[in-house]
Every structure is written in C-alpha cells, then in structure tokens.
Design a protein around this motif. Structure first.
Motif, PDB file in Angstrom:
ATOM      1  N   ALA A 338       0.801  -1.160   0.018  1.00 10.73           N
ATOM      2  CA  ALA A 338       0.035  -0.100   0.030  1.00 10.73           C
ATOM      3  C   ALA A 338       0.747   1.314   0.046  1.00 10.73           C
ATOM      4  O   ALA A 338       0.562   2.340  -0.825  1.00 10.73           O
ATOM      5  N   SER A 339       1.953   1.248   0.623  1.00 11.42           N
ATOM      6  CA  SER A 339       2.753   2.433   0.771  1.00 11.42           C
ATOM      7  C   SER A 339       3.709   2.804  -0.362  1.00 11.42           C
ATOM      8  O   SER A 339       4.173   3.838  -0.646  1.00 11.42           O
ATOM      9  N   THR A 340       3.973   1.567  -1.065  1.00 12.42           N
ATOM     10  CA  THR A 340       4.679   1.724  -2.288  1.00 12.42           C
ATOM     11  C   THR A 340       3.958   1.571  -3.560  1.00 12.42           C
ATOM     12  O   THR A 340       4.454   2.115  -4.505  1.00 12.42           O
ATOM     13  N   GLY A 341       2.858   0.925  -3.638  1.00 11.52           N
ATOM     14  CA  GLY A 341       2.143   0.819  -4.972  1.00 11.52           C
ATOM     15  C   GLY A 341       2.852  -0.391  -5.720  1.00 11.52           C
ATOM     16  O   GLY A 341       2.475  -0.527  -7.110  1.00 11.52           O
ATOM     17  N   ALA A 342       3.875  -1.310  -5.213  1.00 17.08           N
ATOM     18  CA  ALA A 342       4.572  -1.934  -5.968  1.00 17.08           C
ATOM     19  C   ALA A 342       3.944  -3.587  -5.526  1.00 17.08           C
ATOM     20  O   ALA A 342       3.339  -3.689  -4.868  1.00 17.08           O
ATOM     21  N   GLY A 343       4.271  -4.296  -6.685  1.00 19.05           N
ATOM     22  CA  GLY A 343       3.931  -5.747  -6.412  1.00 19.05           C
ATOM     23  C   GLY A 343       5.162  -6.437  -5.732  1.00 19.05           C
ATOM     24  O   GLY A 343       6.165  -5.875  -5.771  1.00 19.05           O
ATOM     25  N   ILE A 344       4.884  -7.144  -4.678  1.00 17.18           N
ATOM     26  CA  ILE A 344       5.920  -7.753  -3.951  1.00 17.18           C
ATOM     27  C   ILE A 344       5.778  -9.384  -4.235  1.00 17.18           C
ATOM     28  O   ILE A 344       4.934  -9.979  -4.021  1.00 17.18           O
ATOM     29  N   VAL A 345       6.972  -9.800  -4.276  1.00 14.82           N
ATOM     30  CA  VAL A 345       7.384 -11.173  -4.266  1.00 14.82           C
ATOM     31  C   VAL A 345       8.119 -11.591  -3.081  1.00 14.82           C
ATOM     32  O   VAL A 345       9.229 -10.920  -2.685  1.00 14.82           O
TER      33      VAL A 345
END
Length: 559
Positions: A338-345
């Motif tokens: 939520a804080s970065t807007g990134a997908g996380i693996v």
C-alpha cells in the motif's frame, strides 16, 4: 630378505601402458575446471581454456596405440570415467563445505559425499569415452569419432539434465561472458555453445593425431584461429539496454546455521527494519559484478533516472520466520504494498490441504514465492523442481541408512503450475533457486507471458566457494536464452540485475543486510529457444543414434 613382488609382468605392463592415458584424462579434468568460477567471479582470460580442455582426453581416446589394445573399449570407458570423477571433484568441491559447515556432516562423511556424487555423475564422461572408442573401432580411424564428438557431447549433456537432473556447469556456461558465442543461446540454448567448444577441441585433437605434417599444421592453425576469433567475443560489449522501471531487491542476510524465529518484540523491531529497507532506493551498489576493489555507487550513470513509484519489491528465499499463513506477515506485506504501490514477491514456505490420489485429505507443504498487493495475497508459485536431499529425500526407503545426513532435509511437495504474476500492468515469472539451472523449464514462464524474470534464491549454503558464482552464471544464461531481464534476489548474495544479454548490470555487496535499487525493462518477444526448447539438443541425440546404428550394422565388436 629380498622383497617379492606380487604383481605379474602382464599386470605391470598393462598398468604402465594405461598410466599415460590416466594422466591425460586427469589433465583434461583439471583444464576443464579452469574456465569456470573457482572461488570468485571468472576472469575473462580463463574462459579461453575451454577451447583446449578436452584435447588431452580426446587424443588419448583416439591414439592408434590405445586403439590397438584388445580391451580398448573398456579402457576408454575407464579413462573417460576417471576424467569425469576428477572434474566433478574439482568443480563441485563446495559440496564438502556445504555438508560439513552447514549440514553438520563430519569431515570424512562430507568428503565421501563429494566423491560419491562425482562417481555417479562421472559416469557420463565414461559413456562419452566409450562412445568415442566405439566409433573409432567401428570406422577404423579417428575421422568419424572426431566429427561425431560435438553431437555426442551435447547428447550426453542433455541426458544429464533429464536422467539425473543435475546439469551443473555444462560446458557452454564457460562462455557466458562471450557476447559473440552466446548469440547462439536464443536459438540452441546453452547446448549450441557446448557444441562449438567441443568441435574446436576435436579439431585440435585431429591436428595432434594427423600423420601428415602439412595437414597437422593446417588443422592446428584453423583450430587456433577459430578459438581466438570466437574468444574475442569476451571483450565485445553491446550498448546498454534501455530500462523502464525500478525494483528493490532485499538481501536479508539470514544465517543459515541459526534459528531465525522472531518472538515477541523481536518481530516488531525486525519487521520494521525489513519494511524500511524495502523502500530504500539510496543503498550502495556495484556496477557489474560485486568486487570489493570497485567503488560503491549510489546514483545511476548515463543520465538514467529512477522512475517512481517502485514497480516491484522482492524478498528472497531464506531461512526466515516468514510464513504466508502468519497474519503478522500478511499485514506487513499489505502495508508495504500500500505504501509503495509495488507488487511484492516474497519467498516463504506455504501449506495447503489438498485431496490426494487416494481420495484422502492431506496437508502438503511447498517452497513458495507469494505475490502480494495492497489487498493481500494475490497468488503464489510453488517450486516445481526441488533439490534432492535438500528439499526432499528421493527413494526414502532406499536411503533409510542416511537418516543422520537427511535429518535436516525438508519434505516439500512439488508444485504443478508455472504461475505468472501481474503488477502495474506487467507480467513477472518467478523461479526459485536450483530451478535456474534448467533452461527448458525456465522458458515456460516466458511462454506463459512473463516479460521479466524474478529469481529468488538462498545461496547462503554455499559460503565463499565457487558455487554462488557458478549458480549466478547459469541464471545469466537463462536471460540470454529468453531475451529477458532477471531480477535475482538472494539471501546473502549475489543479488543482481541481469540484462537480456546476460550482463550483470548492478549488484549488492555480499554477506550484508541491504537492498538493491535495480533498474530493469520489459520484453514480450519470444526467441526460438523460448518457443521450441531443446530442439538442438534432441537433434544431436538423433544424429548420434543414427551414427551408432549405422556402426552396429556395419560391424560387431568384442569388448
């Protein structure tokens, strides 16, 4: 009192005649180790040894004096086998380090494992020696086996990847830094490079075996010119590949020998540190391979700008306290997304209740890469190609005697689907650790739509041996074969971004807790290798089969 020898004159004479062949076989094993990493990154000049490494064994296998021996086939198989054993001991010495230091196996047992491993895989070299000798006797000369040698070598490498599933450091990987020669990989995979190397080695051997001085000179000059011209590709560099996005690759640096569970306040303190590091784009990194002799960098060169926001964050495979079912871990991942807007693996073990073939409901555990968004878990990839004696025990009943060795071995189940994840409009294919050495499997992610590779791995088990660098080079070949960027995130290093030409563009210092702000790009083209896989390798098998069938029809042999 005089010493009485128990050796017969015949046995002594046989040993004396066999000794030069053994020495040449061991010389080839030694030379073959030089164009691969030994204790750090491979210096470019050492890759040149690949062009002559197999000349000694080819010469002794085809020497007319040896070919005249009544037990020529058996002797040739033994010569090849000894070469293979010696090569694997030198190339995979790191197994001793891993078993002894991290696996808790006593020194004698760890050394025995290295020798046993080498004796099993050395059989492929024995088959090569037998095959060359068979064709030598069938044809009555060295010409046919020399021509067939590259096809036979590739066929045996392919067999090693399919039968024992240990295609570690195949010949072609020695040229991963050779831009000209690796142009074959998008068409043939690593096997095309192995073919060319073996062909030049055979040409040198032909020069040594020729009786005519003029022909010998021509063959030697031709082989030398081919080797020099092709090796110059090591110093040829294409232009930098454009980048479009930014990732942050967390290097957790967990100690694989310790219990890394976090309890109480320890969880809150450490997870906060991990989350903060995952958003840090100002950490130092190396341009190219990690090398303590180079300056660390903080800014991208060439006027490149880091795009915002971060597109992807990766956490490696590691002996961590993270499990997908832990609410604290899920909350942390949702917060980071939520804080970065990134997908996380994120690498972590997972478990699921499933229906077995028997109809019973069973709990299966997986070595997984979970994919998170601000909404939580959006999917996972369960590792398909597990490490034998690392993540599962094959033929458990057969290896009951190895319970002391295998007490720390996992008991994971195999995944079934090569899942591709989507984040910010782009598709990512994730493969885990050991899977990076299987080209025909990794390409399936691209066929499923992956525009970028993410490789998470725990190379902490290797320590400061050759293995992290060997493992890295094999992953680099996957980038070349499929024309894709690889974001390689490891527990202790080498954490790196790899461009579609297989070049390490950025890397983190090893053995430290850090993160790598890695630039990368997206591609959606499909190479011939991606589409068709090991067609070249199987074509070599067909050629070899045809040559051997023709030889069998022509003449019968006595061993």
């Amino acid at each position: 009192m005089p010493v009485i020898s128990t050796r017969t004159p015949v046995a002594s004479a046989t040993a004396a005649r066999l000794a030069p062949s053994i020495m040449l076989a061991l010389l080839s094993g030694f030379l073959l180790n030089l164009p691969f990493p030994i204790a750090g990154p491979l210096p470019p000049w050492r890759a040149a040894f690949a062009w002559i490494a197999l000349v000694p064994i080819m010469y002794t296998l085809l020497d007319p004096k040896n070919a005249a021996h009544p037990r020529y086939l058996k002797r040739s198989a033994l010569t090849g086998y000894l070469c293979g054993i010696f090569w694997y001991i030198l190339n995979c010495y790191w197994i001793y380090h891993t078993m002894n230091l991290y696996g808790g196996v006593p020194a004698a047992g760890a050394a025995g494992i290295v020798v046993l491993y080498s004796m099993v895989l050395g059989l492929y070299f024995g088959v090569f020696g037998l095959g060359i000798a068979f064709l030598r006797r069938a044809s009555g000369g060295a010409g046919v086996p020399l021509i067939a040698a590259p096809f036979l070598w590739v066929a045996i490498e392919l067999a090693a990847s399919r039968i024992t599933s240990v295609p570690w450091d195949q010949f072609g990987y020695s040229q991963v830094d050779n831009f000209l020669l690796t142009r074959l990989a998008p068409w043939t995979g690593v096997y095309g490079i192995s073919f060319v190397l073996m062909a030049v080695n055979a040409l040198f051997a032909a020069a040594l075996l020729s009786r005519s001085i003029h022909i010998r000179l021509r063959l030697a000059v031709g082989a030398a010119l081919a080797a020099v011209l092709m090796q110059l590709g090591t110093w040829v560099q294409p232009k930098p590949v454009p980048t479009q996005a930014l990732s942050v690759l967390l290097q957790a640096n967990f100690d694989v020998r310790e219990n890394n569970d976090w309890t109480g306040d320890e969880w809150d303190r450490n997870i906060g540190r991990f989350l903060s590091q995952s958003e840090n784009t100002r950490t130092p990194w190396y341009q190219g391979m990690p090398d303590t002799g180079k300056p660390l960098q903080y800014e991208f060169s060439g006027g490149a700008h880091r795009p915002q926001p971060i597109s992807l964050i990766a956490w490696p495979e590691s002996p961590s306290p993270f499990t997908e079912g832990d609410p604290r871990f899920q909350a942390a991942m949702r917060q980071l997304a939520a804080s970065t807007g990134a997908g996380i693996v994120a690498g972590n073990p997972t478990a699921a209740w499933e229906i077995a073939d028997s109809g019973e409901r069973v709990l299966r555990e997986y070595n997984s890469a979970s994919f998170f968004s601000p909404q939580g878990v959006v999917g996972r990839y369960n590792k398909i190609h597990l490490v034998p004696f690392g993540e599962y025990v094959p033929y458990r009943d057969l290896f009951f005697f190895a319970h002391h060795l295998t007490r720390q071995v996992g008991d994971f189940s195999r995944g079934r689907e090569r899942t591709v994840f989507t984040a910010n409009g782009h598709r990512y294919g994730v493969f885990i650790c050991y899977e990076s050495i299987f080209g025909d499997e990794v390409r399936q992610f691209v066929k499923n739509g992956a525009e970028v590779f993410v490789n998470i791995s725990d190379d902490g088990w290797y320590g400061d041996t050759s293995a992290p660098w060997q493992h890295l080079n094999m992953a680099r070949m996957r980038a070349i074969e499929n024309h894709r960027w690889i974001l390689r995130d490891t527990n202790t290093g080498v954490t790196a971004s790899i461009d579609p030409y297989g070049r390490v563009v950025q890397s983190s210092p090893r053995h430290v807790f850090t993160s790598l702000p890695a630039m990368y790009g997206f591609y959606d083209d499909l190479t011939f290798y991606t589409r068709h896989g090991d067609v070249f390798g199987y074509s070599c098998c067909v050629v070899v089969l045809g040559v051997f069938l023709a030889s069998l029809r022509k003449k019968r042999f006595s061993v």
